[in-house]
Design an enzyme around this catalytic site. Sequence first.
Site, short mmCIF file in Angstrom:
data_model
loop_
_atom_site.label_atom_id
_atom_site.label_comp_id
_atom_site.label_asym_id
_atom_site.label_seq_id
_atom_site.Cartn_x
_atom_site.Cartn_y
_atom_site.Cartn_z
N MET A 139 -44.20 17.65 28.61
CA MET A 139 -43.33 16.79 27.80
C MET A 139 -43.26 15.41 28.42
O MET A 139 -42.32 14.64 28.15
CB MET A 139 -41.94 17.41 27.66
CG MET A 139 -41.99 18.76 26.94
SD MET A 139 -40.47 19.20 26.08
CE MET A 139 -39.32 19.23 27.41
N GLY A 140 -44.24 15.08 29.26
CA GLY A 140 -44.25 13.75 29.89
C GLY A 140 -43.29 13.67 31.06
O GLY A 140 -42.88 14.68 31.61
N ALA A 141 -42.95 12.42 31.46
CA ALA A 141 -42.16 12.18 32.68
C ALA A 141 -42.82 12.91 33.84
O ALA A 141 -42.18 13.70 34.56
CB ALA A 141 -40.71 12.63 32.47
N LEU A 142 -44.10 12.66 34.00
CA LEU A 142 -44.92 13.47 34.90
C LEU A 142 -44.62 13.23 36.37
O LEU A 142 -44.33 12.12 36.79
CB LEU A 142 -46.40 13.19 34.62
CG LEU A 142 -46.84 13.43 33.17
CD1 LEU A 142 -48.34 13.16 33.02
CD2 LEU A 142 -46.51 14.83 32.69
N ASP A 185 -45.71 15.17 40.53
CA ASP A 185 -46.85 15.82 41.21
C ASP A 185 -47.04 17.28 40.77
O ASP A 185 -48.15 17.81 40.87
CB ASP A 185 -46.68 15.75 42.73
CG ASP A 185 -46.95 14.34 43.25
OD1 ASP A 185 -47.39 13.48 42.45
OD2 ASP A 185 -46.70 14.10 44.44
N HIS A 244 -46.91 18.38 37.72
CA HIS A 244 -47.80 18.35 36.55
C HIS A 244 -49.24 18.06 36.99
O HIS A 244 -50.19 18.65 36.47
CB HIS A 244 -47.36 17.24 35.57
CG HIS A 244 -46.03 17.48 34.95
ND1 HIS A 244 -44.92 16.72 35.27
CD2 HIS A 244 -45.61 18.36 34.01
CE1 HIS A 244 -43.89 17.13 34.55
NE2 HIS A 244 -44.27 18.13 33.79
N LYS A 282 -42.63 27.20 38.20
CA LYS A 282 -41.27 26.67 38.28
C LYS A 282 -40.42 27.19 37.11
O LYS A 282 -39.28 27.58 37.28
CB LYS A 282 -41.34 25.14 38.28
CG LYS A 282 -40.13 24.39 37.81
CD LYS A 282 -39.05 24.35 38.86
CE LYS A 282 -37.90 23.45 38.51
NZ LYS A 282 -37.41 23.57 37.16
N ASP A 283 -41.00 27.16 35.90
CA ASP A 283 -40.30 27.70 34.73
C ASP A 283 -40.82 29.13 34.52
O ASP A 283 -41.63 29.39 33.62
CB ASP A 283 -40.52 26.81 33.51
CG ASP A 283 -39.85 25.46 33.70
OD1 ASP A 283 -38.64 25.43 33.96
OD2 ASP A 283 -40.54 24.43 33.61
N ARG A 326 -36.00 16.53 35.75
CA ARG A 326 -34.53 16.34 35.76
C ARG A 326 -34.02 15.82 37.09
O ARG A 326 -32.87 15.35 37.16
CB ARG A 326 -33.82 17.67 35.49
CG ARG A 326 -34.13 18.28 34.17
CD ARG A 326 -33.47 19.63 34.09
NE ARG A 326 -33.84 20.35 32.87
CZ ARG A 326 -33.44 21.57 32.59
NH1 ARG A 326 -32.67 22.22 33.42
NH2 ARG A 326 -33.81 22.14 31.47
O1 PAF Z 1 -42.51 23.03 30.33
C1 PAF Z 1 -42.55 22.11 29.48
O2 PAF Z 1 -42.68 20.95 29.80
C2 PAF Z 1 -42.44 22.47 28.01
O3 PAF Z 1 -41.58 23.54 27.81
C3 PAF Z 1 -43.82 22.75 27.35
C4 PAF Z 1 -44.49 23.96 27.95
C5 PAF Z 1 -44.71 21.53 27.49
C6 PAF Z 1 -43.63 23.02 25.86
O4 PAF Z 1 -43.04 21.93 25.21
#
Ligand code: PAF
Length: 281
Positions: A30-33, A35, A37, A150-151, A188
């Site tokens: 979802m951007g706001a990248l 390290d 990502h 992480k998620d 965040r």
């Molecule tokens: O983890 C995220 O950034 C989001 O939940 C994802 C997997 C890009 C889906 O929008």
Amino acid sequence: MQICRDLPSLRAATAALRADGQRLAIVPTMGALHDGHLALVAAARAAGADAVSASIFVNPLQFNANEDLSRYPRDEAGDLAKLKAAGCDLVWMPPVEAMYPPGSATVIEVGGPSAGWEGDARPGHFRGVATVCCKLFQQSQAEIAAFGEKDWQQLQVVTRMVADLDIPIRILPVATVREADGLAMSSRNRFLSAEERATAPVLLRVMTAAATAIAGGAAVAAALDDGLARLRAAGFEPDYLALVEAETLKPLTARRADGPMRLVAAARLGTVRLLDNIPVG
Ligand code: PAF
């Protein structure tokens, strides 16, 4: 690095990248990248992808009415520069109308690992995540999709969906990337005050102590209660600290011998809700 903002150009770009049997990976973001990502891009490449695409799409479907979609950090220029430097080949940045055209009426509801924890805290969240990931997998025609551990619950939900819907893509789990003091990287974290940022690593320290105690034979309830008390004492408002089956997220009241376990936690520091998880044993 190609940037696609509509489906016809994405289709043409992915067809070119997949020519001659080249393997394409996708890194959904979802951007706001940060390290974390960029580690997904590197992991996809290391897992055998010949080309790596990343999506940047702040998915309105995974935010509920109480969550502020407009507050989600956005940094298009910064994100593109980071992806280019990381060796990304293609970036898919659809506008909301391209992802959900007027009349869209299909969503993906995953049972099993969606239940509890983030599923309770954020009603509808995993429906939104599953729906957008299913669309991203179809749109990108990728063979590998990299997701951060992480998620953890999200990773299990997406893995379940891919298995249940026979989607021909391999979900590649990538270890959580942490700051030097142990705080899991997250978009965040930028909202933490200096004082909260100094406290934030306590979350991992408390979780590690609880995981070590449980692995060493301590009673699960006592170890979790102790962890919750320590978090409160440090200034957190914990939502949960729980021992779960790693793949199903079902809560465990005792150690299991028949499969992996995970300690999962969500705790608020000021206005920021921090998530983390670690293996147990
Ligand atoms: O983890 C995220 O950034 C989001 O939940 C994802 C997997 C890009 C889906 O929008």
